[in-house]
Scaffold this active site. Sequence first.
Site, PDB file in Angstrom:
ATOM      1  N   ASP A 154       5.119 -23.551   3.816  1.00 22.08           N
ATOM      2  CA  ASP A 154       6.282 -22.927   3.193  1.00 22.08           C
ATOM      3  C   ASP A 154       6.688 -23.647   1.910  1.00 22.08           C
ATOM      4  OD1 ASP A 154       6.421 -21.022   5.175  1.00 22.08           O
ATOM      5  OD2 ASP A 154       7.794 -22.175   6.419  1.00 22.08           O
ATOM      6  N   THR A 198       4.528 -24.943   9.790  1.00 19.78           N
ATOM      7  CA  THR A 198       5.221 -23.824  10.454  1.00 19.78           C
ATOM      8  C   THR A 198       4.833 -22.467   9.871  1.00 19.78           C
ATOM      9  OG1 THR A 198       7.096 -24.179   8.964  1.00 19.78           O
ATOM     10  CG2 THR A 198       7.213 -25.194  11.146  1.00 19.78           C
ATOM     11  N   ARG A 267       7.349 -35.321  13.736  1.00 19.10           N
ATOM     12  CA  ARG A 267       8.650 -35.806  13.271  1.00 19.10           C
ATOM     13  C   ARG A 267       9.748 -34.766  13.464  1.00 19.10           C
ATOM     14  NH1 ARG A 267       5.855 -34.377   8.557  1.00 19.10           N
ATOM     15  NH2 ARG A 267       7.020 -33.149   7.008  1.00 19.10           N
TER      16      ARG A 267
END
Length: 493
Positions: A154, A198, A267
């Site tokens: 992204d 993602t 993370r």
Amino acid sequence: AALPKNYAVPISEIIAVEEKEREVKQSQPGRWQKMAKPHAFTVYYIKRARHHRWRCSEVTFWCTDEHLCNQWICTLKELLDLQTSRPKRLLVYINPHSGKSQGEKIYEQKVAPLFSLASISTDVIVTEHANHAKDNLLEIHLEKYDGVVCVGGDGMFSEVIHGLIGRSQKDSGIDQNNPKAQLVQCCLRIGIIPAGSTDCICYATVGINDPVTSALHIIVGDNQPLDVCSVHRNNTFLKYCVSLLGYGFYGDVLKDSEQKRWMGPARYDFSGFKTFLSHHYYEGAVSFLPAAHAVGSPRDKKPCRIGCWICKKSKLQLEKDQKKTEKEIKREWKVIRGKFIAINAVNISCACPRSPKGLSPAAHLADGSADLILVHKCSRLNFLRYLLRHTNQHDQFDFSFVEVYRIKKFRFTSKHFDDGDNDDQDMRKKHFGQFCRDHPACCCLPPSSTWNCDGETLDCSTIEVKVHCQLIKLFARGIEKNHKPESPYKQLT
């Protein structure tokens, strides 16, 4: 591959047609020889698999007559040439460090061969530093390209849209620092080859994060418009946002995770758990302009799908609403003050493999609005219940401490006095009354969070946001509805 009986493929989903040289067995065992004149051709086409996954399949047709074979080949190629929405030349940016640093490998092994098969020429740039793609797009000659492709996550997509939108405004003489400016739509479509952690935008516009599927959507020339939010502060442009603009919980998660990049994708889980346990809330005022033009609502359970009628009708209504006077618009603004655990504005559902429903399941891609989600101060248990709703079929807004609105614009003013926020004093007085003038950093003032803008931090708290309807276009078609991969097409088109 053998096709089922009565199976047909639309011309728009044929990738390429190639001559095939027929192989015949010779008298000596194990030896093969190709005939000089081909009497066969191969059709490469899109085959649907489960979960919105596309694959390149092929079938070979054999002809006893050479003239008939050539006729078929010429006719099919002519029909493919009539598919004017298909790109011929693409500019490709590859982020070699996205996700698990597999961007170059994914492109070379899975995407480049498909582009070559479809006779698409490419100019490939492997980015060398942050904002490389953005800076390049602001200067490069774009007239020769039919689209821009980003290979990465992204963050890489964000770079590309900032470069393209900025270039479009620059060429049109529009000042991006003016929050009231009517931005010009980008003329080039954008393709996303997912290679990040993602890939939320790809998931929401295609239905799956799969490089081959995305490459095939690019090849057939799909076209999906997408809304974009502009973020300003003090008449200064900050960022464009396509998916999530989050303050509080999601801002804190991002800020903490940025300090732990050495952990890799893990993370996010660690920072999310840590932020959940800290359970911070932030005091402020949210002013917003409801999207009266929008046909749907955040709780109508009507998700955005291919050929979405809600997006089409909302855009038409928005064009009529633009004739309203400033006084009429001013009366429509609403203000909500309180203590918030999270303030989220989403242009799309923000669904991803980790959260299949996303933050707002009924958010639409191109209706000229965003969904504003306000999560008020609540117990840690209740907030956990809210987070778990993103993974099941229950209404995630069905809590007394959660409010959701479909909006066109919004502003947020934090009660906390940030360094450099002198311009916000009048606004703060208006919303919160007298505050400590002599000691702006004193302990009586509440803490401030960070804005998460599509995975990048915005350190200032007070911002102004506006939704720009269908500002960019993607090589996508939206998520197909009720798709059954085993059902063949009924007719050839």
